[in-house]
Design an enzyme around this catalytic site. Structure first.
Site, PDB file in Angstrom:
ATOM      1  N   ASP A 193       0.871  -1.162   0.000  1.00  0.00           N
ATOM      2  CA  ASP A 193       0.000   0.000   0.000  1.00  0.00           C
ATOM      3  C   ASP A 193       0.922   1.230   0.000  1.00  0.00           C
ATOM      4  O   ASP A 193       2.118   1.105   0.312  1.00  0.00           O
ATOM      5  CB  ASP A 193      -0.873  -0.045   1.264  1.00  0.00           C
ATOM      6  N   ASP A 232      -0.131   5.076   0.966  1.00  0.00           N
ATOM      7  CA  ASP A 232      -0.382   6.050   2.033  1.00  0.00           C
ATOM      8  C   ASP A 232      -0.300   5.368   3.401  1.00  0.00           C
ATOM      9  O   ASP A 232      -1.077   4.464   3.693  1.00  0.00           O
ATOM     10  CB  ASP A 232      -1.787   6.656   1.872  1.00  0.00           C
ATOM     11  N   ARG A 282     -11.642   7.829  -2.668  1.00  0.00           N
ATOM     12  CA  ARG A 282     -12.035   9.215  -2.361  1.00  0.00           C
ATOM     13  C   ARG A 282     -13.558   9.336  -2.262  1.00  0.00           C
ATOM     14  O   ARG A 282     -14.092   9.899  -1.310  1.00  0.00           O
ATOM     15  CB  ARG A 282     -11.507  10.128  -3.477  1.00  0.00           C
ATOM     16  N   SER A 304      -5.114   5.043  -4.239  1.00  0.00           N
ATOM     17  CA  SER A 304      -5.009   6.461  -4.603  1.00  0.00           C
ATOM     18  C   SER A 304      -4.823   6.686  -6.103  1.00  0.00           C
ATOM     19  O   SER A 304      -4.033   6.005  -6.748  1.00  0.00           O
ATOM     20  CB  SER A 304      -3.839   7.093  -3.855  1.00  0.00           C
TER      21      SER A 304
HETATM   22  C1  BG6 Z   1      -5.747   5.528  -0.081  1.00  0.00           C
HETATM   23  C2  BG6 Z   1      -5.886   6.327   1.191  1.00  0.00           C
HETATM   24  O1  BG6 Z   1      -4.422   5.133  -0.239  1.00  0.00           O
HETATM   25  O2  BG6 Z   1      -6.133   6.310  -1.203  1.00  0.00           O
HETATM   26  C3  BG6 Z   1      -7.289   6.864   1.319  1.00  0.00           C
HETATM   27  O3  BG6 Z   1      -5.607   5.483   2.300  1.00  0.00           O
HETATM   28  C4  BG6 Z   1      -7.663   7.668   0.077  1.00  0.00           C
HETATM   29  O4  BG6 Z   1      -7.368   7.681   2.474  1.00  0.00           O
HETATM   30  C5  BG6 Z   1      -7.482   6.779  -1.157  1.00  0.00           C
HETATM   31  O5  BG6 Z   1      -9.024   8.093   0.146  1.00  0.00           O
HETATM   32  C6  BG6 Z   1      -7.787   7.539  -2.454  1.00  0.00           C
HETATM   33  O6  BG6 Z   1      -6.824   8.526  -2.646  1.00  0.00           O
HETATM   34  P1  BG6 Z   1      -6.891   9.674  -3.730  1.00  0.00           P
HETATM   35  O7  BG6 Z   1      -5.488  10.228  -3.724  1.00  0.00           O
HETATM   36  O8  BG6 Z   1      -7.259   9.043  -5.035  1.00  0.00           O
HETATM   37  O9  BG6 Z   1      -7.904  10.654  -3.257  1.00  0.00           O
HETATM   38 MG    MG Z   2      -2.748   3.149   3.542  1.00  0.00          MG
END
Ligand code: BG6
Ligand code: MG
Length: 231
Positions: free
Chosen positions: A23, A25, A63, A130
């Site tokens: 992962d 974040d 998101r 993300s």
């Molecule tokens: C994940 C995070 O890695 O990515 C979440 O843990 C986040 O908190 C998700 O909502 C989506 O991220 P992004 O950058 O596409 O808004």
């Molecule tokens: Mg994470």
């Protein structure tokens, strides 16, 4: 002499049979705090104070789903247009933080551990929900390090659905059973487990108890440990 040792070592631990799926974040880089700050700022506009405990439910999920969860918690409603605008505002705020980032925000133990994986010819992929993953990896200088990158743009079903990890394993051409997932989010741990993989939780044991093991950071795990998990 050195290369001979290397060969002996990699034979000994059978590293070809392991793949690592990371992962992003909260595992590779400390961006989890920026997601939290951005959501907190947005929720404040509706007089809702998002807590750290509530934020645990947002980790790992997309998101759009995060916003749905916050609206439910806040008992707040947004029109379709306002919902889209809120998603955009949150991302703009998040990107303000991302744009300031550099490699100093790589989490403890990560650079060393990735280096060890490379030395032992263990393949590894990013598997992040993300849509900003590539941008973030670029900022911290790790974009070229991964053998594969699967992110929020590549999947239909977000974590806790196993799709992202299944896709990463397929891209690396690795058997599911030989993959080890590294996750800081409950949703991510559930995704890894439902994919049938071993999962290492990064964070607090009382939150991440569904993982096979939980560590504070990547300084606490060795190549030998990975092999034992797969055996
Ligand atoms: C994940 C995070 O890695 O990515 C979440 O843990 C986040 O908190 C998700 O909502 C989506 O991220 P992004 O950058 O596409 O808004
Ligand atoms: Mg994470």
């Amino acid at each position: 002499m050195l290369s001979k040792n290397k060969i002996l070592l990699s034979k000994g631990i059978n590293t070809k049979m392991v793949a690592c799926l990371f992962d992003l974040d909260g595992v590779i880089v400390d961006t989890a705090k920026y997601h939290f700050l951005a959501w907190k700022r947005l929720a404040k506009e509706w007089n809702f104070e998002l807590t750290e405990e509530q934020n645990e439910h947002l980790k790992g999920v997309s998101r759009t789903e995060s916003l749905e969860i916050i609206l439910k918690l806040a008992n707040h409603h947004l029109s379709k247009e306002a919902f889209e605008k809120a998603l955009q505002d949150k991302n703009e705020c998040f990107l303000e933080f991302v744009n300031q980032m550099n490699e100093s925000e790589i989490l403890e133990g990560v650079a060393d551990f990735l280096q060890q994986l490379k030395q032992h010819h263990i393949t590894f992929s990013l598997a992040s929900s993300s849509k900003n993953a590539r941008n973030i990896l670029q900022k911290i200088g790790l974009l070229e390090k991964f053998d594969a990158i699967i992110d929020g743009n590549d999947i239909i079903n977000g974590k806790p659905h196993p799709e992202i990890f299944e896709k990463a394993a397929k891209t690396l051409n690795m058997n599911i059973k030989n993959c080890i997932v590294f996750e800081d989010a409950v949703a991510g741990i559930q995704a890894g487990k439902s994919a049938g993989m071993k999962v290492i939780g990064i964070g607090e044991k009382h939150i991440l108890h569904e993982a096979d093991i939980v560590i504070k950071n990547l300084t606490e795990i060795s190549i030998e440990d990975l092999k034992k998990m797969i055996a």
